[in-house]
Motif scaffolding. Sequence first.
Motif, PDB file in Angstrom:
ATOM      1  N   THR A  52       0.778  -1.100  -0.033  1.00 45.99           N
ATOM      2  CA  THR A  52      -0.098  -0.206  -0.184  1.00 45.99           C
ATOM      3  C   THR A  52       0.798   1.159  -0.024  1.00 45.99           C
ATOM      4  N   PHE A  53       0.330   2.388   0.127  1.00 55.52           N
ATOM      5  CA  PHE A  53       0.753   3.676   0.151  1.00 55.52           C
ATOM      6  C   PHE A  53       1.701   3.996   1.417  1.00 55.52           C
ATOM      7  N   TYR A  54       0.964   3.144   2.412  1.00 57.43           N
ATOM      8  CA  TYR A  54       1.573   3.440   3.846  1.00 57.43           C
ATOM      9  C   TYR A  54       1.976   1.998   4.433  1.00 57.43           C
ATOM     10  N   PRO A  55       2.927   1.587   4.039  1.00 60.40           N
ATOM     11  CA  PRO A  55       3.376   0.221   4.368  1.00 60.40           C
ATOM     12  C   PRO A  55       3.398   0.027   5.817  1.00 60.40           C
ATOM     13  N   ASP A  56       3.689   0.811   6.470  1.00 60.80           N
ATOM     14  CA  ASP A  56       3.922   0.965   8.023  1.00 60.80           C
ATOM     15  C   ASP A  56       2.538   0.899   8.888  1.00 60.80           C
ATOM     16  N   ARG A  57       1.478   1.004   8.068  1.00 62.54           N
ATOM     17  CA  ARG A  57       0.409   0.904   8.796  1.00 62.54           C
ATOM     18  C   ARG A  57      -0.665  -0.093   8.584  1.00 62.54           C
ATOM     19  N   ILE A  61      -7.297  -1.814   5.473  1.00 65.93           N
ATOM     20  CA  ILE A  61      -8.643  -2.334   4.680  1.00 65.93           C
ATOM     21  C   ILE A  61      -8.666  -1.554   3.606  1.00 65.93           C
ATOM     22  N   LEU A  62      -8.794  -2.348   2.358  1.00 60.36           N
ATOM     23  CA  LEU A  62      -8.691  -1.874   1.006  1.00 60.36           C
ATOM     24  C   LEU A  62      -9.859  -1.439   0.619  1.00 60.36           C
ATOM     25  N   GLY A  63     -10.207  -0.719  -0.772  1.00 59.05           N
ATOM     26  CA  GLY A  63     -11.407  -0.480  -0.981  1.00 59.05           C
ATOM     27  C   GLY A  63     -11.591   1.120  -0.946  1.00 59.05           C
ATOM     28  N   CYS A  64     -11.425   1.836  -2.337  1.00 61.93           N
ATOM     29  CA  CYS A  64     -11.267   3.217  -2.356  1.00 61.93           C
ATOM     30  C   CYS A  64     -12.773   3.976  -2.456  1.00 61.93           C
ATOM     31  N   ASP A  65     -13.623   3.058  -3.187  1.00 56.19           N
ATOM     32  CA  ASP A  65     -14.829   3.298  -3.399  1.00 56.19           C
ATOM     33  C   ASP A  65     -16.125   2.845  -2.314  1.00 56.19           C
ATOM     34  N   GLY A  66     -17.033   3.757  -1.970  1.00 54.44           N
ATOM     35  CA  GLY A  66     -17.958   3.413  -0.948  1.00 54.44           C
ATOM     36  C   GLY A  66     -19.201   4.040  -1.449  1.00 54.44           C
ATOM     37  N   ALA A  67     -20.472   3.400  -0.781  1.00 52.02           N
ATOM     38  CA  ALA A  67     -21.639   4.001  -0.702  1.00 52.02           C
ATOM     39  C   ALA A  67     -22.436   3.451   0.322  1.00 52.02           C
ATOM     40  N   LYS A  82     -28.108  12.561   9.291  1.00 51.09           N
ATOM     41  CA  LYS A  82     -28.330  11.131   9.683  1.00 51.09           C
ATOM     42  C   LYS A  82     -29.539  10.571   8.477  1.00 51.09           C
ATOM     43  N   GLY A  83     -29.276   9.293   7.871  1.00 48.01           N
ATOM     44  CA  GLY A  83     -30.144   8.824   6.854  1.00 48.01           C
ATOM     45  C   GLY A  83     -29.835   9.071   5.352  1.00 48.01           C
ATOM     46  N   ASP A  84     -29.200  10.422   4.975  1.00 44.52           N
ATOM     47  CA  ASP A  84     -28.702  10.623   3.684  1.00 44.52           C
ATOM     48  C   ASP A  84     -27.965   9.361   3.115  1.00 44.52           C
ATOM     49  N   GLU A  85     -28.360   9.244   1.951  1.00 44.58           N
ATOM     50  CA  GLU A  85     -27.627   8.249   1.034  1.00 44.58           C
ATOM     51  C   GLU A  85     -26.516   8.849   0.095  1.00 44.58           C
ATOM     52  N   VAL A  86     -25.341   8.353   0.368  1.00 40.68           N
ATOM     53  CA  VAL A  86     -24.055   9.094  -0.204  1.00 40.68           C
ATOM     54  C   VAL A  86     -23.130   7.884  -1.028  1.00 40.68           C
ATOM     55  N   TYR A  87     -22.298   8.456  -1.597  1.00 38.04           N
ATOM     56  CA  TYR A  87     -21.242   7.808  -2.510  1.00 38.04           C
ATOM     57  C   TYR A  87     -19.946   8.608  -2.422  1.00 38.04           C
ATOM     58  N   PHE A  88     -18.933   8.147  -2.459  1.00 34.86           N
ATOM     59  CA  PHE A  88     -17.660   8.693  -2.504  1.00 34.86           C
ATOM     60  C   PHE A  88     -16.224   7.771  -2.893  1.00 34.86           C
ATOM     61  N   CYS A  89     -15.216   8.306  -3.072  1.00 39.26           N
ATOM     62  CA  CYS A  89     -13.883   7.769  -3.423  1.00 39.26           C
ATOM     63  C   CYS A  89     -12.774   8.373  -2.234  1.00 39.26           C
ATOM     64  N   PHE A  90     -12.675   7.619  -1.394  1.00 36.91           N
ATOM     65  CA  PHE A  90     -11.796   8.001  -0.282  1.00 36.91           C
ATOM     66  C   PHE A  90     -11.443   6.988   0.741  1.00 36.91           C
ATOM     67  N   GLY A  91     -10.164   6.707   0.942  1.00 38.57           N
ATOM     68  CA  GLY A  91      -9.698   5.530   1.767  1.00 38.57           C
ATOM     69  C   GLY A  91      -9.280   4.479   0.671  1.00 38.57           C
ATOM     70  N   GLY A  92      -8.734   3.540   1.653  1.00 35.67           N
ATOM     71  CA  GLY A  92      -8.333   2.275   0.835  1.00 35.67           C
ATOM     72  C   GLY A  92      -7.208   2.077   0.368  1.00 35.67           C
ATOM     73  N   GLY A  95      -3.675   1.135   5.583  1.00 41.40           N
ATOM     74  CA  GLY A  95      -4.165   1.544   7.126  1.00 41.40           C
ATOM     75  C   GLY A  95      -5.683   1.276   7.159  1.00 41.40           C
ATOM     76  N   PRO A  96      -6.135   1.316   8.055  1.00 33.86           N
ATOM     77  CA  PRO A  96      -7.476   0.934   8.381  1.00 33.86           C
ATOM     78  C   PRO A  96      -8.892   1.659   7.763  1.00 33.86           C
ATOM     79  N   GLU A  97      -8.188   2.920   7.078  1.00 34.98           N
ATOM     80  CA  GLU A  97      -9.400   3.689   6.707  1.00 34.98           C
ATOM     81  C   GLU A  97      -9.682   3.261   5.031  1.00 34.98           C
ATOM     82  N   GLY A  98     -10.464   2.199   4.928  1.00 29.69           N
ATOM     83  CA  GLY A  98     -11.062   1.808   3.734  1.00 29.69           C
ATOM     84  C   GLY A  98     -12.346   1.364   3.878  1.00 29.69           C
ATOM     85  N   ASN A  99     -12.899   0.789   2.652  1.00 26.95           N
ATOM     86  CA  ASN A  99     -14.348   0.373   2.483  1.00 26.95           C
ATOM     87  C   ASN A  99     -14.784  -0.971   2.257  1.00 26.95           C
ATOM     88  N   TYR A 100     -13.651  -1.931   2.598  1.00 26.49           N
ATOM     89  CA  TYR A 100     -14.209  -3.169   2.758  1.00 26.49           C
ATOM     90  C   TYR A 100     -14.636  -3.504   3.806  1.00 26.49           C
TER      91      TYR A 100
END
Length: 332
Positions: A52-57, A61-67, A82-92, A95-100
Amino acid sequence: MKAIIMTATGGPDVLQLQELPKPTIRQPGEVLVQLKGAGINPVDTKLRTRGTFYPDRSPTILGCDGAGVVDAVGREVKNFQKGDEVYFCFGGIGGPEGNYGEYAVVDHRFIAKKPRTLSFAEASAAPLVLITAWEALHDRARIQPEDTVLIHGGAGGVGHVAIQLAKQTGARVCVTVSCEEKEELACSLGADHIINYRQTDFVEAIMEWTSGKGVDVVFDTVGGEIFEKSCGAVAMYGDLVTLLQPSANINWNTARARNLRFSLELMLTPMHRGLISALEHQADILHCCAELFDSERLRLHFQQTFPLAEAAAAHRLLERGGMMGKLALEMG
């Protein structure tokens, strides 16, 4: 929460389902999203095998895309609730900030409302390819109405979106594909001219299509020798945008003689470098694309979903190659 983690690089079997603490909002501008889907992209398999980009972390959790659905918001968040339906590309990307996984925390500036006409799985498979195609065509090549555009890999994840975005601009679009099934898909998405590169020299075909001028823009999603060969298909003073790093031994004579302009597109750079304005721009792209989806001017070619626990199987399918359509994980 349940999540797919990896603690070492390797084959798909390094992806393991585990129980982790549910993430919490730590900054006033963050949003906690209960994920319903996570897109599967080639970059996921590359990070899994190469690191990954951060091998020391670790764990990762992989996955850049989430909804998903907004579960909670920080005190400074005004545009989501709260309750809004969203989508994004961030994380993954390390380190642990992914979307799987079942939950993710994301800065509210980097997310957009989900297209109403897409399922969560479909929406989760869209952000990375939408942003990549948009940035390549609009931000790098500065595509204009009446431009002629060649898109390599027109039936791929990025390519099939790029066809539609280019047509929305008013461009004339030619694509390269490898088989009749992919020809049919490209045609259904609005491609004006289709080249089966296994049967026809694409440079010769482009010159015939443009009466010897060449295209104004080449969008290279393939790389390798296709990049160098594409220089001969671009019009004088035209643009060539590529997603891949050009080889060190490329002969640049044709490109220099034609005064070509080159651009590299890596949509992960803003996330990796913490470029806030660029990440906000990417969220704006997703907002624009949501409107295109909901007005039936854009569609996603979606192939298959996998349960979260079967992330390894999804990676195997993607790495087999030759696939049409996007893949996603579904969370319960």
